[in-house]
Enzyme design. Sequence first.
Site, mmCIF file in Angstrom:
data_model
loop_
_atom_site.group_PDB
_atom_site.id
_atom_site.type_symbol
_atom_site.label_atom_id
_atom_site.label_comp_id
_atom_site.label_asym_id
_atom_site.label_seq_id
_atom_site.Cartn_x
_atom_site.Cartn_y
_atom_site.Cartn_z
ATOM 1 C CG ASN A 107 5.673 30.915 -11.376
ATOM 2 O OD1 ASN A 107 4.276 31.594 -9.782
ATOM 3 N ND2 ASN A 107 5.366 31.180 -12.401
ATOM 4 C CG HIS A 153 6.392 -20.732 -5.875
ATOM 5 N ND1 HIS A 153 5.821 -21.189 -6.684
ATOM 6 C CD2 HIS A 153 7.780 -21.473 -6.362
ATOM 7 C CE1 HIS A 153 6.623 -20.569 -8.192
ATOM 8 N NE2 HIS A 153 7.794 -21.192 -8.277
ATOM 9 C CB SER A 274 -2.122 -10.612 23.277
ATOM 10 O OG SER A 274 -3.921 -10.186 22.899
ATOM 11 C CE LYS A 280 -0.580 -13.774 19.092
ATOM 12 N NZ LYS A 280 -1.821 -12.890 18.693
ATOM 13 C CD GLU A 287 2.264 -7.996 12.015
ATOM 14 O OE1 GLU A 287 2.225 -9.018 12.417
ATOM 15 O OE2 GLU A 287 1.480 -7.287 12.838
ATOM 16 C CE LYS A 322 4.764 23.385 -1.564
ATOM 17 N NZ LYS A 322 4.813 24.322 -2.731
#
Length: 470
Positions: A107, A153, A274, A280, A287, A322
């Site tokens: 321990n 916003h 892509s 693309k 991401e 862990k």
Amino acid sequence: MWKGRFKEATDKNVVDFTQSLDLDWRLAEADIRGSIAHVRMLAHTRLLPQNEAEIIEKNLREIATEIRNSDFIPSKELEDVHMNIESRLTEKCGATGARLHMGRSRNDQVATTMKLYLRKEMLSIAAQLDNLIEVLAKKAEEHKNVIVPGYTHLQQAQPISMGQFWCAHINAFLRDAKRLEFVLDALDECPLGSGALAGSTLPLDRKFSAADLGFAAPTENSMDSVASRDHFIDILYFASVFGCHVSRLCEDLIIYFTTEFGWVKLPDAFCTGSSIMPQKKNPDVLELLRGKSGQLTGALVDLLIMTKGIPMTYNRDLQDDKRSLFRTLDCLQGIFSVLPPLLSRVEVDEEKANKGFADGLILATDVAEYLVLQGVPFRNAHALVGGAVKWCVDNKRSMTSLSLTEWQALIPQVKEDLLPLLTPRVSAERRKTYGGTAPSEVTRQLEVINEKLAQFNKVCGEYAERLWQL
């Protein structure tokens, strides 16, 4: 090592289920260093003859070399890294090796090993966090005179210095640095000598062990020493908040990189294409980084739920404490491997960013504050400028294209000195309040950032001087 009171061997499936070698073999060197400190303490207290202590330490160091060279193949029948090393020690030096474990339980051994391992890991993360902040500070200096739209916003709000944008994210990461300092402090007490939970009848010198391993002090309570996983939770909390900050930064850059915004440019080396659409250029790395925050937060919740109902002191549930922790450390290393080099190559197209200012409405607050300085109460000024905005929208006119006569027809209090104020650059440069977006304020903020970063590095450097070596 515990089968004396059992009548039958452990079931094979139980062996497979309870082993943790797939998890804890990475702790081998930290475990050996903890054992060396323990055996030195045993010699210091004369519980072990000096010559036997030297034999044990010599063989432990040889085992460390075997592990580094991949010559030591652990056995899962021995459950974990700790018992594999002890078994190998006994193979090498017989009964002398068997004396190592006196005054110690797995321990407090595991608790000590984990703190030794984590101290080095968290210092490595601290160095990488420092590098990330330095990269962002360079971008802030590079872009402090670049004026871009600021958003609330996700709607255009006011012109800002791009340096201010970078500094905003730096300040979030500096708070992470403070949380990391707290983690280092939480790892700075040594559990060795706590035993299974109640200490020992042997005359152990816990302060000697703590000093040998570079800890500031031994832990205060033997039960808490083996039961507590607060330092794990502190690490996972740091990681989850840091992950949120990374995610928010990535989200900003992803949005500003879109065709519709298009004023942030990302390096090709950190984007992908892509399989079907040749045009693309996808911000895949950003991401993926954004997505990592879910893993980091999940690890924190995992451990909080695991520990919330465990009674004092050690329970086997904690063997799995862990798994989420190590996944988190690996995840952090992955983040640091790609985020700083990506950010260092981000470019800003100021001309394209300024096209967003074409209608001039982003300067409406400047007009309202101008009126306040003419003695108009702010709420009245707000209403007057709101009416002017409505007129410009209805008549498809840019606010910056209005003549003095047109302004005075809309707002009689306007004077000729308003017109030179109505450019995004002048707007940003005039916002010199403490912490504001004026380039001069960004320069001051960077000075403070560098001071805080220097203090963080000083704390980490002093901590590193006490770090264990094998």
